[in-house]
Enzyme design. Sequence first.
Site, PDB file in Angstrom:
ATOM      1  N   LEU A 219       4.132 -10.026   1.689  1.00 52.08           N
ATOM      2  CA  LEU A 219       4.874 -11.094   2.355  1.00 52.08           C
ATOM      3  C   LEU A 219       6.195 -11.323   1.630  1.00 52.08           C
ATOM      4  O   LEU A 219       6.201 -11.710   0.458  1.00 52.08           O
ATOM      5  CB  LEU A 219       4.065 -12.401   2.353  1.00 52.08           C
ATOM      6  CG  LEU A 219       2.703 -12.352   3.056  1.00 52.08           C
ATOM      7  CD1 LEU A 219       1.837 -13.513   2.603  1.00 52.08           C
ATOM      8  CD2 LEU A 219       2.874 -12.368   4.558  1.00 52.08           C
TER       9      LEU A 219
ATOM     10  N   GLN B  71       4.518  -2.595  -2.816  1.00 48.27           N
ATOM     11  CA  GLN B  71       5.034  -2.062  -1.549  1.00 48.27           C
ATOM     12  C   GLN B  71       6.513  -1.723  -1.680  1.00 48.27           C
ATOM     13  O   GLN B  71       7.290  -2.510  -2.220  1.00 48.27           O
ATOM     14  CB  GLN B  71       4.857  -3.051  -0.400  1.00 48.27           C
ATOM     15  CG  GLN B  71       5.234  -2.433   0.947  1.00 48.27           C
ATOM     16  CD  GLN B  71       5.177  -3.393   2.103  1.00 48.27           C
ATOM     17  OE1 GLN B  71       5.975  -4.322   2.184  1.00 48.27           O
ATOM     18  NE2 GLN B  71       4.238  -3.185   3.013  1.00 48.27           N
TER      19      GLN B  71
ATOM     20  N   CYS C 171       8.236  -2.955   8.765  1.00 49.28           N
ATOM     21  CA  CYS C 171       9.222  -4.033   8.704  1.00 49.28           C
ATOM     22  C   CYS C 171      10.171  -3.961   9.901  1.00 49.28           C
ATOM     23  O   CYS C 171      10.780  -2.921  10.155  1.00 49.28           O
ATOM     24  CB  CYS C 171      10.017  -3.960   7.411  1.00 49.28           C
ATOM     25  SG  CYS C 171      11.270  -5.257   7.292  1.00 49.28           S
TER      26      CYS C 171
ATOM     27  N   LYS D  89       1.537   1.146   5.583  1.00 48.34           N
ATOM     28  CA  LYS D  89       1.363   0.041   6.533  1.00 48.34           C
ATOM     29  C   LYS D  89       2.358   0.244   7.674  1.00 48.34           C
ATOM     30  O   LYS D  89       3.539   0.490   7.440  1.00 48.34           O
ATOM     31  CB  LYS D  89       1.613  -1.303   5.853  1.00 48.34           C
ATOM     32  CG  LYS D  89       1.321  -2.524   6.730  1.00 48.34           C
ATOM     33  CD  LYS D  89       1.445  -3.809   5.908  1.00 48.34           C
ATOM     34  CE  LYS D  89       0.967  -5.011   6.720  1.00 48.34           C
ATOM     35  NZ  LYS D  89       1.870  -5.372   7.803  1.00 48.34           N
TER      36      LYS D  89
ATOM     37  N   ASN E  42      -4.714  -5.614  11.110  1.00 44.50           N
ATOM     38  CA  ASN E  42      -3.828  -6.726  10.734  1.00 44.50           C
ATOM     39  C   ASN E  42      -3.252  -7.360  12.000  1.00 44.50           C
ATOM     40  O   ASN E  42      -2.870  -6.665  12.922  1.00 44.50           O
ATOM     41  CB  ASN E  42      -2.714  -6.189   9.822  1.00 44.50           C
ATOM     42  CG  ASN E  42      -1.667  -7.232   9.466  1.00 44.50           C
ATOM     43  OD1 ASN E  42      -0.483  -6.933   9.440  1.00 44.50           O
ATOM     44  ND2 ASN E  42      -2.072  -8.442   9.171  1.00 44.50           N
TER      45      ASN E  42
END
Length: 611
Positions: free
Chosen positions: A250, A304, A336, A376, A455
Site C-alpha cells: 500500500l 515490492q 499499479c 502481483k 485480491n
Amino acid sequence: MSSLQEKRPADPVVEEPTEVKKQHVEYPKGVAVLKAEYIIQTPVNDNRSNEYDDDEAEGGERSKGDGNNNNNGGGKKRRGQNKNRDLRQKKEEIRLCSTLLDPDNIKECNFGAEKCRNSHNVEEYLASKPADIDGVCPVYQAIGYCPTGLKCRWLKSHYVEGKLLRKEAQDIKQDEEVNKISHASKDLLRKKKYDFKIANQVIPYIDSQIQNEENLEKRKDNEASFVEAPFKVSEKKKLYLKDAKIVSPLTTVGNLPYRRLMKTLGADITYSEMALTIPMLQATAAEWALPKAHKSEYPGFGVQIATSKHYQAAKVTEAIYRETTSVSEINLNCGCPIDLLYRQGQGSALMDQPAKLIRILKSMNYSSGDIPITVKMRTGTKDNKNTAISLVDRIMKENDVAAITLHGRSRQQRYTREADWSYVGDVAKTVKEWNEKKLDDKEKSDTQPTWFIGNGDIYTHEDWYNAMAIDGVDSVMVARGALIKPWIFEEIEAQQYLDKSASERLDMLKTFSNFAIEHWGSDEYGVGLARRFMCEFLSFTHRYIPIGILERLPPKINQRPPLWRGRNEMETLLGSTDYKDWIKITEMFLGKTSPEFQFTPKHKSNSYEKS
C-alpha cells in the site's frame, strides 16, 4: 464439504433485524443502510461528498507533480482531487546542532560554532521550542532512552536537572528496524561504482534471449560465457502462504508503523510500499527507506518493486539481496494503475508486454540469491478484455515465480465496480493445473508449487472465507479492507463481526502513533511526519460504519452511508469526513498542532469548511 467451508461461521454475531427480512425491503444500490435513529439530516450548506478516491490504496501518489492528476486509462477526468498537494513538513526556525543533543555527550562540530548553519546556543533553542507534549516520550518508554535528546517534544519526561535520563543497560532495547542499507553501499550506488557481481552476468544473458536476427551470434557467445547464479529457483527460500493473512502493498498508507500495527492485529504477511528501481539505483534515501521493516515483520516481509527494464530489475534485486537481512520475497508490481508509471512501461503496462515481463522476472530470479520472486497483477489493462489467464499461463510455463497475486479489476476500472472473483477463480484454476503438471514432470517435481493469491473487495470475514472457498485460491490479500477496518484479521480468526467500540479504535490509533514516533523520531519534524501519516490513515478509517448502527448486513466496501451520528461523541468524531477532525484526533496523542504543520486531504470532499 471442504474444511474451509466447515470453518465458515453459520451466523454473524450481529444479525439483521427480523422485520427487514420479512418485508424484503429493496435498498438503493451502493448505499449503506443505517438504523433510523443514527441518520441525521444533511444541512443545506454542507457540501460533503460521499465519493472516495482510492487510487492511493494501490500505487497512489508518490510526489508533487508525478502525473497522478492526469486522465486515467478510461479517458475520463479524475474529479474532486486536491491537485499538487504539498506534503512537505516545515522545519524548526532555530535548529540545534546535532553535536549538542546530549549535554552529557557533547561532540565536536565539524564546522565550528561560528560557521555551523545550526544553533549552538542550547538555552536559546530550548526557549524557542513549543511547550512539551504531556505524557511519557514513546521512544524513551519503548527503548529506554531517546536518541533525539534535547529536540524531543516530550523532553520533560526524560530530562531532569540538565541531564537526559537513560534506563539501566539491561533495559535498553537495540534498534528493532531491519533492512537498512549502509552509507558506504549507497555511496557506491550514487557514484555508479557498486559491484553487481550477479547482475552484470545476468543482463547480457537476458539480452541475448531477445529473439531477432541481429543478435543471434551474440546470443550464442553470451550463453557460452554465462555463469549461472548461485541459487536455482528450487533452492530459494520456501514460502508458505496457505491460509496466510496478507496485507497488500500500500503506497503512502502502507508505511512501517502501519504494517507493525497490522502485525499486532493478526497479519502474517506484509509488504513494503512500492519502490521504483531508478531512484534505488541512484541511492535516493527516500526510496531506500521503503525496504526497511520492523523485526516483527520477518519472516513474512516482502519488498515490492516497479520497473520497466530487466537490467534495472536485475541490479536492484541483487542490491536488495546483498544489502538487506530480513526479506522473504521480492514482488514485481504489474498492477499499479498510475498514469505516469503506465506511460513509462511500469506497473500494469507490463501486462501488455508479456515478453518484457518474462525477461524482468527471469532477471530478478537469477539476481535475487536465495530470495524467491513473486508477482502481483490485475485482470488486464482494459475493461472487458481480460488478459491475466494467458499471461499467467506463460509465466507458469517459464516457472519463474513462487507466488502470483491477482487483483480482480482491470487498470481502466481502477476501483469502480466490484472485483471480478469469477475471473479470479478462472486464473486460480490455471495456476492449479500448472502446479499439477509440475508434480508429473520429473525435472520440475522438486520445485515448490506456485501459490495463488486473490485480491479485491475483502472487507469482512465472510468475504475472506467466500474467496478462500474458490478452488485453487491459496490465500487472500487484503488492501482497503485492512485500512478501513484494521482489525479485519481478528474478525477472520474469530469468524464473526466484531463491533469495536470507539475506545478500542482509539487504542489502535494510539499504538500507531507510538510506532510512528519510534520510526520517525520524537522531535518536531518526526511528530509532523507522524501526524501527517496518521491523517492519511484516518482518511480511510473514518469510512468505517460501526456494525451496531447498520440496519442491514453484510457491509460492503464501496457502500456510501448517509450523514450519520455514532453511539457516542467519540464514535461520531472517528467517522467525520472533515480532515480538521482528523487533525483533532491526532492531537490526542501527538499534542497540539503547530502553526507550521501542513496537511491537505487527497479528496476535496474531505476539505469542506464547517458553517
